[in-house]
Design a protein around this motif. Structure first.
Motif, PDB file in Angstrom:
ATOM      1  N   PHE A   6       0.847  -1.192   0.000  1.00  0.00           N
ATOM      2  CA  PHE A   6       0.000   0.000   0.000  1.00  0.00           C
ATOM      3  C   PHE A   6       0.879   1.237   0.000  1.00  0.00           C
ATOM      4  N   ILE A  22      -4.026   0.076  -2.401  1.00  0.00           N
ATOM      5  CA  ILE A  22      -3.690  -1.183  -1.727  1.00  0.00           C
ATOM      6  C   ILE A  22      -3.826  -2.296  -2.756  1.00  0.00           C
ATOM      7  N   SER A  27      -6.557  -8.587  -0.712  1.00  0.00           N
ATOM      8  CA  SER A  27      -6.506  -7.228  -0.168  1.00  0.00           C
ATOM      9  C   SER A  27      -7.895  -6.716   0.195  1.00  0.00           C
TER      10      SER A  27
END
Length: 432
Positions: A6, A22, A27
């Motif tokens: 990120f 991100i 994720s």
């Protein structure tokens, strides 16, 4: 499990909105832990984001991208938050506390896009150029690279060369079979066609590279002719010291400008004259060197002649008369940095010359591209010579053509570019 990376993808500092990117396996479900709600794939929604103490950090816009649908090619989440430094810092700290999360390295998002096949190496370079672009000409050139203008050409060249090699190797592998053996005409047609297109790219790469890097315009002339005053007038600020004392300018003063969409660095140089002053003499020699290497030289003279300067004008150089505010009208372009007379005409003349210099600019924009294409041409020349010499040398010709294909493949990053990647991606910011 692979790391989830990120970083802040927008500019640092206070703003209305900041974007945190991100990316990585799982994720989306991982980010759900600090949102306290589930997220959908390829969707957008408003959510409150919480820290480890269960306190609300901000209300944010969340964008989600499933694998193969994002910039990186991996599952991706974007957090669009309010752009205060406090909010951004708090969110980044909270993400750092999550399992398998880490700050992205410079250019790592783009590197993932390359590894996942979303971009090739030329497109990556185009993206870097787009981020760095300062003028319209640079932007247009970078967008062409990002859109795959050169990459598509390279793929066509590779396809034609692979076809040529397959024809040669078919005659070698099945020499005893009842198949046509003289494939020379078709092979040479494919090679010649490819070479013509590569040569066009090589020839146009010099102009394209200058557009990308910017042009240099040197202001040269005798001492106290108004060079520094002209530079300041064009720059719109006091970039150089001006004085009635001859020899004030000792070093080269550089000012970056946008002239009709072209990136230009104006160079104010020391007055050209014979001098016994050691420091001024160094400045005069430096002025001559920089002037000779510039793309355009603007000679400011007393009467339109440059004999006293001992520097010969070249094709694209401009000769003007300086300090026109003190002179009567002449047929030669006269300028005055003090009054502004002739400045628009000078800028128009420079712009027209730059336009001419850029005629024929192609899609190859870097020395790396040119070197690879020149090297590929050499292999193709050697392979053609072997084929023309004797069909019995076809196997050796095929080997040369394979080398040409390999070299072109390195252009788009298919082979042999690992050493380049760290250097290329180090120029990107963390969020890219």
């Amino acid at each position: 499990m692979n790391d989830i990376i990120f970083a802040l993808a927008s500019a640092k500092g206070r703003a209305g909105v900041s974007v945190i990117r991100i990316s990585g396996d799982n994720s989306i479900t991982s980010v759900e832990k600090i949102l306290r709600k589930n997220l959908s794939l390829n969707n957008k929604c408003l959510r409150k984001i919480y820290d480890s103490n269960n306190s609300v950090i901000d209300e944010v816009l969340i964008l989600t991208f499933k694998e193969k649908s994002s910039f990186t090619g991996d599952e991706t989440v974007e957090i669009h938050c309010h752009g205060s430094t406090a909010v951004v810092s708090h969110i980044l700290r909270t993400l750092s506390s999550l399992e398998n999360f880490r700050i992205a390295e410079p250019g790592e998002f783009t590197r993932k896009a390359l590894e996942n096949g979303n971009l090739d190496l030329i497109q990556v370079e185009g993206l870097a150029d787009l981020i760095e672009s300062e003028t319209e000409a640079q932007r247009r050139l970078a967008v062409r690279s990002m859109d795959g203008a050169l990459s598509n050409k390279v793929q066509i060249w590779r396809k034609d060369l692979i076809r040529a090699v397959s024809l040669i190797e078919a005659t070698i592998d099945f020499a005893d079979e009842d198949i046509p053996t003289d494939v020379t005409p078709e092979v040479l047609d494919l090679i010649n066609k490819t070479q013509i297109e590569i040569k066009s790219e090589i020839d146009g790469s010099f102009a394209a590279e200058r557009i990308r890097e910017g042009f240099e315009v040197a202001i040269v002339g005798p001492p106290n002719i108004g060079k520094s005053t002209l530079l300041n007038a064009l720059a719109g600020r006091d970039a150089a010291i001006t004085s009635d004392v001859a020899g004030t300018t000792r070093d080269v003063i550089e000012v970056k400008m946008d002239i009709n969409g072209f990136a230009v660095t104006l160079l104010d140089t020391a007055g050209l004259r014979e001098t016994t002053d050691k420091v001024e003499k160094i400045g005069v020699e430096l002025a001559k060197t920089r002037a000779k290497n510039a793309d355009i030289r603007v000679f400011i003279t007393h009467d339109g002649t440059v004999n006293e300067l001992k520097l010969k004008p070249e094709l694209n150089d401009i000769i003007v008369i300086g300090k026109s505010d003190l002179l009567d009208k002449t047929d030669i372009l006269s300028i005055s940095g003090k009054s502004g007379e002739g400045l628009d005409s000078l800028l128009k003349t420079i712009s027209d010359i730059l336009e001419d210099l850029c005629v024929g600019a192609q899609t190859a924009t870097r020395e790396r591209h040119r070197v690879a294409m020149v090297k590929a041409q050499k292999y193709l020349d050697e392979g053609k010579a072997l084929m023309v010499d004797s069909l019995e040398l076809s196997e050796f010709a095929s080997s040369e053509f394979h080398q040409g294909i390999q070299t072109l493949s390195s252009l788009i990053g298919s082979v042999g570019v690992e050493d380049l990647l760290d250097e290329i991606f180090s120029s990107f910011c963390l969020g890219k």
